[in-house]
Design a protein around this motif. Structure first.
Motif, short mmCIF file in Angstrom:
data_model
loop_
_atom_site.label_atom_id
_atom_site.label_comp_id
_atom_site.label_asym_id
_atom_site.label_seq_id
_atom_site.Cartn_x
_atom_site.Cartn_y
_atom_site.Cartn_z
N ARG A 194 -6.37 -37.87 9.29
CA ARG A 194 -6.24 -36.71 10.18
C ARG A 194 -6.32 -37.19 11.61
N GLY A 195 -5.22 -37.01 12.35
CA GLY A 195 -5.21 -37.37 13.77
C GLY A 195 -5.87 -36.30 14.61
N GLY A 196 -5.86 -36.52 15.92
CA GLY A 196 -6.46 -35.53 16.80
C GLY A 196 -6.53 -36.02 18.23
N HIS A 197 -7.38 -35.36 19.00
CA HIS A 197 -7.56 -35.66 20.42
C HIS A 197 -8.62 -36.75 20.57
N THR A 198 -8.41 -37.63 21.53
CA THR A 198 -9.39 -38.71 21.71
C THR A 198 -10.74 -38.20 22.21
N SER A 199 -10.79 -36.95 22.67
CA SER A 199 -12.08 -36.38 23.10
C SER A 199 -12.92 -35.94 21.91
N ARG A 200 -12.31 -35.87 20.72
CA ARG A 200 -13.03 -35.38 19.54
C ARG A 200 -12.83 -36.32 18.34
N PRO A 201 -13.17 -37.59 18.48
CA PRO A 201 -12.96 -38.53 17.38
C PRO A 201 -13.76 -38.17 16.13
N HIS A 202 -14.87 -37.45 16.31
CA HIS A 202 -15.69 -37.10 15.17
C HIS A 202 -15.04 -36.07 14.26
N ALA A 258 0.29 -42.75 22.64
CA ALA A 258 -0.26 -42.03 23.80
C ALA A 258 -1.74 -42.35 23.91
N ALA A 259 -2.22 -42.46 25.14
CA ALA A 259 -3.60 -42.87 25.38
C ALA A 259 -4.62 -41.85 24.91
N ASN A 260 -4.27 -40.57 24.88
CA ASN A 260 -5.24 -39.53 24.55
C ASN A 260 -4.99 -38.89 23.18
N VAL A 261 -4.26 -39.59 22.33
CA VAL A 261 -3.96 -39.06 20.99
C VAL A 261 -4.41 -40.06 19.93
N ILE A 262 -5.24 -39.61 19.00
CA ILE A 262 -5.58 -40.41 17.82
C ILE A 262 -4.48 -40.18 16.80
N PRO A 263 -3.72 -41.23 16.43
CA PRO A 263 -2.56 -41.03 15.55
C PRO A 263 -2.98 -40.78 14.10
N ALA A 264 -2.04 -40.25 13.35
CA ALA A 264 -2.29 -39.99 11.93
C ALA A 264 -1.77 -41.12 11.05
N MET A 265 -1.01 -42.07 11.64
CA MET A 265 -0.45 -43.17 10.88
C MET A 265 -0.56 -44.45 11.69
N GLY A 266 -0.68 -45.56 11.01
CA GLY A 266 -0.67 -46.87 11.66
C GLY A 266 -0.57 -47.96 10.62
#
Length: 398
Positions: free
Chosen positions: A197-205, A247-255
């Motif tokens: 599950r990806g998301g915003h880098t401000s909410r990694p939890h 993108a610097a402020n996006v936690i990706p859903a794939m890698g």
């Protein structure tokens, strides 16, 4: 006889250099060596050498007795690498992003040179009840490689010894590195894909922090592997590609990360795939992401047969020079010639390509430059080797 072989190769050198440069300027990737195969066929046909193409790319050619009591195979590889050339040579690659950065154009030319030379000694081969098979395989740089194609196409059937040379830019032209036993390493390909599950880098939890988990795979799996395998097997897991997000402020859903695992020991190689699977899943378990491991078995080590090395050594001393053989060590490089050695005993030698006093280049780099005198050395060595039988090696220099 060794002197006549060397003189014949020297006579052929202008043609061989032209052929090598033509191959170098028109490189093709694995299993797509259509023009390369056609050019090799053209050279062989002009010399009256009977050839047979594989179902795709690649071919074999026969010289000597029709039903011999002793047959030698000489192997060359046809493919290039997806690398941009930056040598500045007049005959540089004309195909964008593709280059003969591993010297396969030289390998092909060397085996051609040996074949053209042996054609002139064909009656000698027939009288000795001997034959030579030239094997030009596709796709050595691909995993799984074109050696499997050559075996499937019966290129190793009824072969008593098989030989190959590989360019070595770390030793001087005029020399050949030989070693009994393992000379290369096992090499497998690994691709690890992570999803979550990806998301915003401000909410990694609130996410599975996939980029962080991928970084742990990149660093912790090689570290854990070094503690789970006997260090004497020389295992080296190295990543060549790591991709996640844009993108610097996006936690990706794939890698994913892609790399190779190399090792010196064949027994450890047999167990490595399951161990890597286990370690990857253990490393990512705390981060709430899913791992998919694609583990592709590549090649076992090339293990040089003692008798085959003796033949190469005797031929090299007699036809190239008394100081032409130099010692060499086992490397972590992988070579699918090992699959041919699973069908027939043989050996691979390291062909010196460095100009004495000149720079030392690296294989698989776009600036690789080969001293073309190596073509003469390689063709002379292989042709002279094919005129020996194991029981006559000791008399080669006479």
């Amino acid at each position: 006889m060794p002197g006549l072989v060397a003189a014949t190769v020297q006579e052929l050198m202008p043609e061989l250099v032209r052929t090598r440069r033509a191959l170098h300027a028109d490189p093709e990737l694995g299993f797509n060596e259509v023009r390369t195969t056609a050019r090799v066929l053209e050279v062989l046909a002009a010399a009256g050498i009977e050839s047979r193409t594989f179902e795709g790319t690649g071919l074999t050619a026969e010289i000597g007795a029709a039903d011999p009591s002793y047959r030698v195979a000489l192997r060359a590889d046809l493919d290039a690498l997806p690398i941009a050339e930056r040598t500045g040579l007049d005959f540089s690659s004309t195909n964008d992003g593709i280059a003969h950065a591993c010297g396969h154009d030289v390998h092909t030319t060397v085996v051609l040179g040996a074949g053209l030379t042996l054609k002139r000694f064909e009656q000698e081969l027939i009288e000795r009840d001997m034959a030579v098979r030239l094997v030009f395989q596709p796709a050595e740089e691909v995993v799984p490689g074109g050696a499997h194609t050559a075996v499937k196409e019966h290129a190793l059937d009824d072969v008593d010894q098989v030989f190959a040379l590989h360019c070595d830019p770390s030793i001087d032209v005029g020399t050949v590195g030989l070693k009994v036993g393992p000379i290369t390493a096992a090499c497998d390909a690994i691709r690890v894909r992570l999803s979550g599950r990806g998301g915003h880098t401000s909410r990694p939890h609130l996410t599975g922090d996939l980029t962080y988990a991928l970084a742990k795979v990149v660093t912790d799996v090689p570290a854990a592997l070094s503690r789970r395998l006997d260090p004497r097997v020389g295992a080296a897991l190295v990543w060549g590609t790591v991709v996640a997000g844009n993108a610097a402020n996006v936690i990706p859903a794939m890698g994913e990360c892609v790399g190779t695992l190399r090792m010196l020991d064949i027994d450890a190689w047999e167990q490595a795939g399951d161990l890597v699977q286990t370690l990857v899943h253990e490393v990512v378990a705390p981060y709430g992401v899913t791992a998919e491991v694609e583990y592709t078995r590549g090649v076992p080590p090339v293990v040089n047969d003692a008798t085959a090395v003796e033949l190469l050594t005797s031929a090299c001393h007699a036809a190239v020079g008394p100081d032409a053989v130099v010692p060499t060590k086992q490397s972590l490089g992988g070579e699918d010639f090992s699959w041919m050695l699973a069908r027939a005993p043989g050996a691979m030698g390291r062909l010196g390509t460095r100009t004495p006093g000149g720079p030392t280049y690296e294989l698989h780099q776009g600036d690789l430059v080969v001293d073309e005198r190596a073509i003469s050395v390689g063709a002379t060595l292989l042709a002279a080797t094919c005129l020996l039988r194991p029981d006559s090696a000791a008399d080669a220099a006479v």
